[in-house]
Design a protein around this motif. Structure first.
Motif, short mmCIF file in Angstrom:
data_model
loop_
_atom_site.label_atom_id
_atom_site.label_comp_id
_atom_site.label_asym_id
_atom_site.label_seq_id
_atom_site.Cartn_x
_atom_site.Cartn_y
_atom_site.Cartn_z
N GLY A 43 66.15 14.24 56.20
CA GLY A 43 67.19 15.23 56.47
C GLY A 43 67.68 15.84 55.17
O GLY A 43 67.63 15.19 54.13
N LYS A 70 65.69 19.50 58.75
CA LYS A 70 64.84 18.37 58.39
C LYS A 70 63.66 18.87 57.57
O LYS A 70 63.10 19.92 57.86
CB LYS A 70 64.39 17.72 59.70
CG LYS A 70 63.03 17.11 59.71
CD LYS A 70 62.81 16.43 61.05
CE LYS A 70 61.35 16.46 61.43
NZ LYS A 70 61.02 15.70 62.60
N MET A 71 63.35 18.15 56.53
CA MET A 71 62.15 18.46 55.75
C MET A 71 61.02 17.61 56.31
O MET A 71 61.17 16.40 56.47
CB MET A 71 62.34 18.06 54.28
CG MET A 71 63.15 19.02 53.46
SD MET A 71 62.34 20.59 53.17
CE MET A 71 61.28 20.18 51.82
N PHE A 77 62.70 22.49 58.83
CA PHE A 77 63.05 22.90 60.20
C PHE A 77 64.55 23.00 60.27
O PHE A 77 65.26 22.00 60.13
CB PHE A 77 62.52 21.90 61.22
CG PHE A 77 61.02 21.85 61.28
CD1 PHE A 77 60.33 22.79 62.04
CD2 PHE A 77 60.31 20.92 60.57
CE1 PHE A 77 58.94 22.77 62.09
CE2 PHE A 77 58.93 20.89 60.60
CZ PHE A 77 58.24 21.83 61.36
N THR B 577 68.45 13.13 51.75
CA THR B 577 69.59 12.29 52.08
C THR B 577 69.16 11.07 52.86
O THR B 577 69.18 9.98 52.36
CB THR B 577 70.63 13.09 52.86
OG1 THR B 577 69.98 13.67 53.97
CG2 THR B 577 71.25 14.15 51.98
N TYR B 578 68.72 11.27 54.07
CA TYR B 578 68.29 10.10 54.82
C TYR B 578 66.88 10.33 55.33
O TYR B 578 66.38 11.44 55.37
CB TYR B 578 69.24 9.81 55.99
CG TYR B 578 69.44 10.98 56.90
CD1 TYR B 578 68.63 11.13 58.00
CD2 TYR B 578 70.42 11.93 56.62
CE1 TYR B 578 68.80 12.21 58.84
CE2 TYR B 578 70.59 13.01 57.46
CZ TYR B 578 69.78 13.15 58.56
OH TYR B 578 69.95 14.22 59.37
N PHE B 580 63.83 9.95 58.05
CA PHE B 580 63.56 9.79 59.47
C PHE B 580 62.70 8.55 59.69
O PHE B 580 61.85 8.22 58.90
CB PHE B 580 62.83 11.01 60.01
CG PHE B 580 63.77 12.13 60.26
CD1 PHE B 580 64.28 12.84 59.19
CD2 PHE B 580 64.20 12.45 61.53
CE1 PHE B 580 65.18 13.86 59.39
CE2 PHE B 580 65.09 13.47 61.73
CZ PHE B 580 65.59 14.18 60.67
#
Lengths: 162, 595
Positions: A43, A70-71, A77, B577-578, B580
């Motif tokens: 993110g 989101k990368m 995206f 950052t975070y 997935f």
């Protein structure tokens, strides 16, 4: 003489071949293990805005969709729905934000206004308005997210939860 | 234990016998350095195969994702640039080595009876190599590959009768698109490698059957009596050569920084296409075959040359290997080679002299580095080109070309009545202005400012001071700034130009924060403001531009010089950052559920 020359050539050929193979293979391995070294899907926002404080009525859990970007390797995206959270604004204007996923097996939990409890439809997990487990098979309380309020905007740290 | 396992496998496969048979091949006449080229090619083919296979795990064959995936491989992985560089230069090395191999075979007369099929399979291999080069060039889907391949597919289209269909089959449609990539990809990674392995197998099997063809000077006795084993005598030489090739390739990759990746393919641009160097001779040939004669260059000459190569073993039937007895064939082959070299040289020479091409190369380089910077923030799913849609520089250039270029020239394009903006806002530009404002490049005769009569060093000091106020000058020299400040404030500049107070008005423009973002914006909005040119102003006010447009124009102006940083580049790169899959509650729950 001829034999020792061939012996030397054999050793030298092995050495050259080994060096060459190592030189070729090393960068290939380095490239292949890239996803172990570096995150490829992540993110882009640390704290995600989910609305203004006034959007959330006091004492009534509100289900809110989280939208962020989101990368994914080379792609970004934007405006992507990342998931939902339950937001509860307290009397003192502080906020509790809970994951909608039950800590048991991840089913989406609902708010039962009549009983004023969170109810999981899968295995009858029950949680109070502060996310504490009351009954059911869940091993813990609801997952909650860190929040902060800036200029009346509610921001949650979607990446980490407790 | 290992021995037993070895025996077990040997009993069932006969592997080591097979290997022994392959390695104990007798080399009649002795191992020679002149035989290393063929094995060098096999090494390069293996190298291309392994680097190619690893790269396919990063490559995404579609018109919207190809450029992005190559960008990621090149700039975001640790070894991607190296592996891609080896693959890129490896293809050139293969082409060079294949030609050297071919000429060595030709000179030694190794195509003669009974080795005709060996030669023919070699010609097929050469054709396949060209096919690899052609299909691989397109895959990054950057400007260079896109436009150069257009030329190639258009050439296919000139083949009489069937050309049109061949072209559509290769493109996967009437125009370039997703199917062009998927088809070229299929050719490059499946069909061509399989065909190459097939012909290589035949080529090597036939070589094994007939053995080496030594130099014509070797006597029959030596050829008969001197026999070296392939392992280790010849293999040692081959290994030295392979290590040499790889070291040279790695050197080139380090020296050049790897293969180029230009900006994403833009079907709307007017890019001047140039093929890879080994096709330049064909490209140059086409320049002499215009109009109805086009087919001479595209089909007839290449077909004749190929036909000659195929029939060479059948028309040169004299069994003698002495070059003096094969003079006509040496004449034909080497005049062909001379022609190819001459055409290639002409093409390179022409391009190095053509100012349009030089400019375009500079522009392409600039656009490529811009694209890489923009892509680091992520490429929208719409594809590589979409990174430019939100780019202020791109928009700014568009507005500049619509509204400003009538008066202001940039790199030789545009009006001559106002200052030339080539390199605008750079040290060189400002110093030139100070030196002679009445120069045609600046205000011409209409300029009111007199030339600054100071030594060059002092002019550079003043320039450094003036530009240092803008806040985005790169590599500031503080000593120069101090000296320049002193010269500007205590010298003649401050008589006409206000400094240090934005609101102050004098006869000439206020130079507080000269050429900064705000200064430029206020100037463009209203150049006739008394703070700027006042009554002497000739430039129209661009007060109708929106904030975004104005910002874009200023960014574009900054982008014209290498001395200035772009505002958008001062921002951080997209921060992570975070992750997935590692932190979402669902993933953890799944994990717990399984344990």
């Amino acid at each position: 003489m001829e034999n020792s020359r061939r012996k030397f050539l054999k050793i030298a050929s092995h050495a050259l071949g080994g060096t060459l193979a190592a030189g070729v293979v090393a960068p290939l391995i380095g490239l292949t293990v890239h996803p172990l070294m570096k995150e490829t899907v992540y993110g882009t926002e640390d704290f995600i805005s989910i609305g203004r404080v006034d959007d959330f009525p006091v004492g009534v859990p509100t289900k809110t969709t989280i939208t962020s970007s989101k990368m994914d390797a080379w792609n970004i995206f934007e405006g992507l729905v990342m998931g939902s959270v339950w937001v509860i604004r307290k009397e003192d204007n502080s906020l509790n934000v809970f994951s909608v996923n039950c800590p048991h097996l991840g089913c989406g939990i609902n708010w039962g206004e009549d009983v004023r409890q969170f109810l999981c439809p899968c295995h009858e997990g029950v949680f109070d308005i502060n996310g504490r487990k009351i009954s059911g098979p869940a091993p813990r309380d609801l997952y909650s997210f860190e929040t902060k309020i800036e200029n009346n905007n509610v921001l949650i740290k979607f990446g980490s939860f407790t | 234990m290992a021995n037993k396992l070895g025996e077990w496998i040997e009993e069932r496969t006969g592997l080591s016998k097979l290997l022994k048979a392959a390695l104990d091949e007798p080399v009649h006449g002795g191992a020679k350095w002149s035989y290393i080229f063929g094995s060098g090619l096999v090494f390069l083919f293996i190298l291309q195969a392994v680097t190619g296979i690893i790269m396919t795990s990063y490559y995404s064959p579609s018109s919207t994702s190809a450029w992005g995936s190559v960008y990621y491989l090149q700039y975001k992985t640790s070894f991607g640039w190296f592996v891609r560089g080896i693959h890129h230069f490896g293809s050139s090395a293969m082409m060079i080595l294949a030609l050297v191999h071919m000429f060595q075979v030709f000179i030694f007369g190794a195509y003669k009876k009974p080795r005709e099929l060996n030669w023919i399979s070699g010609v097929f291999l050469l054709l396949l190599l060209a096919g690899f080069g052609l299909t691989g060039y397109l895959l990054p889907w950057d400007q260079k590959g896109y436009w150069a391949t257009q030329v190639a597919t258009n050439i296919m289209g000139t083949i009489p009768v069937i050309g049109k269909y061949i072209k559509i089959l290769h493109q996967g449609g009437a125009d370039y698109g997703n199917f062009t990539i998927t088809r070229f990809y299929t050719l490059h990674v499946f069909l061509l490698p399989l065909s190459l392995v097939f012909f290589l197998f035949i080529h090597i099997a036939l070589f094994r059957k007939h053995g080496v063809t030594p130099c014509w000077k070797m006597s029959k006795e030596v050829l008969k009596n001197r026999v070296d084993p392939f392992w280790p005598d010849q293999i040692f030489k081959d290994a030295v050569f392979a290590v040499g090739i790889y070291a040279a390739l790695a050197g080139v990759v380090f020296w050049t920084g790897g293969a180029e990746l230009e900006a994403p393919a833009d079907p709307a641009s007017n890019y001047l296409a140039r093929p890879e160097w080994y096709f330049l001779f064909l490209f140059q040939l086409l320049k002499y075959c215009q109009g109805n004669f086009l087919i001479v260059g595209t089909v007839i000459v290449p077909a004749l040359a190929l036909a000659f190569l195929f029939v060479l073993p059948f028309i040169d039937r004299n069994p003698s290997l002495y070059p003096s007895k094969r003079a006509p064939f040496f004449g034909a082959v080497f005049s062909g080679l001379a022609g190819v070299i001459a055409l290639t040289t002409l093409a390179i020479h022409h391009d190095s002299q053509d100012i349009h091409i030089i400019h375009q190369r500079e522009e392409a380089e600039k656009q490529a580095s811009r694209a890489v910077k923009l892509a680091s923030k992520g490429i929208p799913p719409a594809g590589g080109m979409s990174i430019f849609l939100n780019d202020p520089v791109y928009l700014g250039e568009k507005i500049f070309k619509e509204s400003c270029i009538g008066c202001h020239m940039v790199r030789g394009e545009g009006g001559e009545n106002s200052p030339d903006f080539t390199n605008f806002g750079s040290r060189e530009w400002v110093a030139g202005l100070l030196k002679n404002p009445k120069d045609k490049k600046y205000f011409g005769e209409s300029g009111a400012m007199p030339p600054t009569k100071l030594p060059d060093e002092s002019i550079l000091d003043i320039t450094e001071f003036l530009l240092s106020q803008s806040g985005n000058l790169l590599n500031i020299n503080p000593e120069r700034v101090e000296r320049g400040k002193e010269l500007a404030l205590k010298g003649n500049c401050a008589i006409c130009h206000p400094f240090g107070n934005k609101e102050m008005k004098k006869v000439a423009p206020n130079l507080t924060d000269y050429l900064s973002e705000t200064w430029l914006k206020e100037f463009i909005r209203n150049p006739a403001d008394p703070r700027f040119y006042g009554a002497r102003n000739k430039m129209p006010a661009f007060d109708k531009l929106t904030d975004r447009e104005l910002d874009a124009v200023v960014q574009y102006l900054f982008n014209l010089s290498k001395d200035r940083a772009l505002v958008s580049e001062r921002e951080e790169d997209g921060k992570k950052t975070y992750v997935f899959g590692l932190t979402s509650p669902r993933a953890i729950i799944d994990f717990k559920g399984k344990s």
